[in-house]
Scaffold this motif. Structure first.
Motif, PDB file in Angstrom:
ATOM      1  N   CYS A  50     -64.566 -46.961 -58.053  1.00 14.46           N
ATOM      2  CA  CYS A  50     -65.127 -45.890 -57.226  1.00 14.46           C
ATOM      3  C   CYS A  50     -64.032 -45.012 -56.623  1.00 14.46           C
ATOM      4  N   SER A 106     -72.465 -50.674 -57.541  1.00 12.70           N
ATOM      5  CA  SER A 106     -71.614 -50.064 -56.512  1.00 12.70           C
ATOM      6  C   SER A 106     -72.354 -50.085 -55.192  1.00 12.70           C
ATOM      7  N   SER A 107     -71.582 -49.949 -54.119  1.00 13.73           N
ATOM      8  CA  SER A 107     -72.209 -49.918 -52.805  1.00 13.73           C
ATOM      9  C   SER A 107     -71.541 -48.867 -51.938  1.00 13.73           C
ATOM     10  N   CYS A 108     -70.357 -49.190 -51.409  1.00 16.68           N
ATOM     11  CA  CYS A 108     -69.724 -48.299 -50.434  1.00 16.68           C
ATOM     12  C   CYS A 108     -69.215 -47.010 -51.067  1.00 16.68           C
ATOM     13  N   GLU A 109     -68.738 -47.095 -52.295  1.00 13.55           N
ATOM     14  CA  GLU A 109     -68.079 -45.989 -52.996  1.00 13.55           C
ATOM     15  C   GLU A 109     -66.930 -45.423 -52.190  1.00 13.55           C
ATOM     16  N   GLY A 134     -64.167 -47.819 -51.773  1.00 10.66           N
ATOM     17  CA  GLY A 134     -63.097 -48.776 -52.050  1.00 10.66           C
ATOM     18  C   GLY A 134     -62.970 -49.887 -51.034  1.00 10.66           C
ATOM     19  N   VAL A 135     -64.063 -50.191 -50.341  1.00 13.03           N
ATOM     20  CA  VAL A 135     -63.951 -51.218 -49.307  1.00 13.03           C
ATOM     21  C   VAL A 135     -64.914 -52.396 -49.471  1.00 13.03           C
ATOM     22  N   CYS A 136     -65.823 -52.351 -50.446  1.00 15.16           N
ATOM     23  CA  CYS A 136     -66.794 -53.452 -50.515  1.00 15.16           C
ATOM     24  C   CYS A 136     -66.573 -54.395 -51.694  1.00 15.16           C
ATOM     25  N   GLY A 137     -65.987 -53.921 -52.767  1.00 16.06           N
ATOM     26  CA  GLY A 137     -65.685 -54.784 -53.913  1.00 16.06           C
ATOM     27  C   GLY A 137     -66.768 -54.825 -54.975  1.00 16.06           C
ATOM     28  N   SER A 138     -67.906 -54.170 -54.768  1.00 15.94           N
ATOM     29  CA  SER A 138     -69.002 -54.350 -55.723  1.00 15.94           C
ATOM     30  C   SER A 138     -68.736 -53.675 -57.067  1.00 15.94           C
ATOM     31  N   CYS A 139     -67.848 -52.699 -57.146  1.00 12.34           N
ATOM     32  CA  CYS A 139     -67.595 -52.011 -58.423  1.00 12.34           C
ATOM     33  C   CYS A 139     -66.359 -52.555 -59.131  1.00 12.34           C
ATOM     34  N   MET A 143     -61.039 -51.137 -58.492  1.00 12.15           N
ATOM     35  CA  MET A 143     -62.270 -50.602 -57.905  1.00 12.15           C
ATOM     36  C   MET A 143     -62.441 -49.187 -58.460  1.00 12.15           C
TER      37      MET A 143
HETATM   38  S1  FES Z   1     -68.364 -49.420 -54.544  1.00  7.68           S
HETATM   39 FE1  FES Z   1     -67.438 -50.465 -52.916  1.00  7.68          FE
HETATM   40  S2  FES Z   1     -65.420 -50.843 -53.647  1.00  7.68           S
HETATM   41 FE2  FES Z   1     -66.300 -49.586 -55.151  1.00  7.68          FE
END
Ligand code: FES
Length: 314
Positions: free
Chosen positions: A301, A261-264, A266-271, A299
């Motif tokens: 997060c 995860s990164s942004c948590e 809902g805007v980065c896509g990592s989760c 996502m």
């Molecule tokens: S952590 Fe970035 S979209 Fe879920």
């Protein structure tokens, strides 16, 4: 000898410039001065800041392969990333680039592109414009900003007749219903901006395959009707109940299931996680209308479920 770095790579802030009171542009360079990894138009970089926060920022073209450029909006950010970058970060400070990803790539076969940007949502388009322009794909860009001075982010693109600007301090409003109504079958619409802008477009063009979204500062929505969701992890065989007000990501962490995860927000896509059963309630700012409809990934997060359970590929 010039060598490409392998991520993660430590970076130093080498320049900071103001674009009005709310936007700063940072230039980041590898501490050795070496060339940084190549990236595609629309990509963003995940940065770890010295205050222990990791956030995603769209990459903006710079004049050097040794410099990555990002634009940062000063926002009311409870996790403090934009506050640190605006109020404390100085030339010489260090950050770490953890990853570079592209959730917003240019569609290869398109007759015309309409870009719609709100505020700092302009930044991914600054890397996409050179690509469509070089490919001689007709385009138009509509940019809404709070303050006229923020339009300086456009640089020379601001001189182009394809660019249309709307500023709150000039009492100008982007007419989203008119723009969406005018969208032709052979055009693609790329939208990047605050969640309310994306929701306006989604409401006018629901499940429309011509539209691509990316959000900044998604307003993570909790609903009074949120209830407990049971999450079953198909591969690890564990389950957890996620109460209202808690994210699926956090609940999974509690039981030792780690998901990147990164942004948590809902805007980065990592989760992004594959959904094997159940119906997600998408609350992110990334997935297209088609992807939401398909419900194959979510996502975790921010998104929840429309069914009392979800089975995830975890
Ligand atoms: S952590 Fe970035 S979209 Fe879920």
């Amino acid at each position: 000898m010039i060598a490409d770095h392998v991520l993660p790579v430590p970076l130093t802030i080498v320049d900071v410039r103001d674009y009005g009171k709310r936007i700063k542009v940072f230039d980041l360079a590898a501490q050795s001065g070496e060339r940084l990894p190549a990236w595609q138009p629309g990509s963003h970089v995940d940065l770890s800041l010295p205050i222990g926060i990791r956030r995603s920022y769209s990459l903006v073209p710079s004049s050097s392969e040794s410099v990555w450029r990002i634009g940062v909006l000063k926002e009311d950010d409870s996790r403090g990333a934009s506050r640190w970058l605006h109020e404390q970060a100085l030339v010489g400070d260090r950050v770490v680039a953890e990853d570079v990803r592209n959730n917003f790539d240019l569609h290869p076969a398109v007759d015309e592109v309409v870009f719609v940007a709100g505020g700092i949502g302009l930044t991914p388009f600054l890397s996409m414009l050179p690509a469509v322009d070089a490919a001689r794909v007709p385009w138009q860009l509509h940019v809404a900003m709070a303050h006229t001075e923020e339009l300086a982010l456009l640089g020379d693109w601001g001189l182009r007749p394809e660019v249309h600007t709307y500023c709150d301090d000039r009492s100008q409003r982007m007419d989203i219903p008119r723009l969406t109504a005018a969208l032709r079958p052979d055009q693609l619409l790329y939208v990047c901006g605050p969640a309310r802008m994306l929701e306006a477009v989604r409401g006018l063009l629901p499940a429309d395959p011509r539209v691509r979204f990316e959000a900044f500062g998604a307003e993570v929505s909790e609903s009074e009707t949120d209830t407990v969701i049971r999450i079953d992890c198909a591969r690890s065989g564990v389950s957890v109940d996620v109460p209202a007000g808690r994210s699926v990501l956090a609940a999974l962490r509690d039981i030792g299931v780690e998901v990147p995860s990164s942004c948590e927000e809902g805007v980065c896509g990592s989760c992004e996680t594959a959904v094997l059963d159940g119906v997600p309630d998408h609350r992110d700012g990334i997935l297209s209308s088609e992807e939401r409809e398909a419900g194959e990934t979510m996502m975790i997060c921010v998104s929840r479920a429309l069914t009392p359970y979800l089975t995830l590929d975890l």
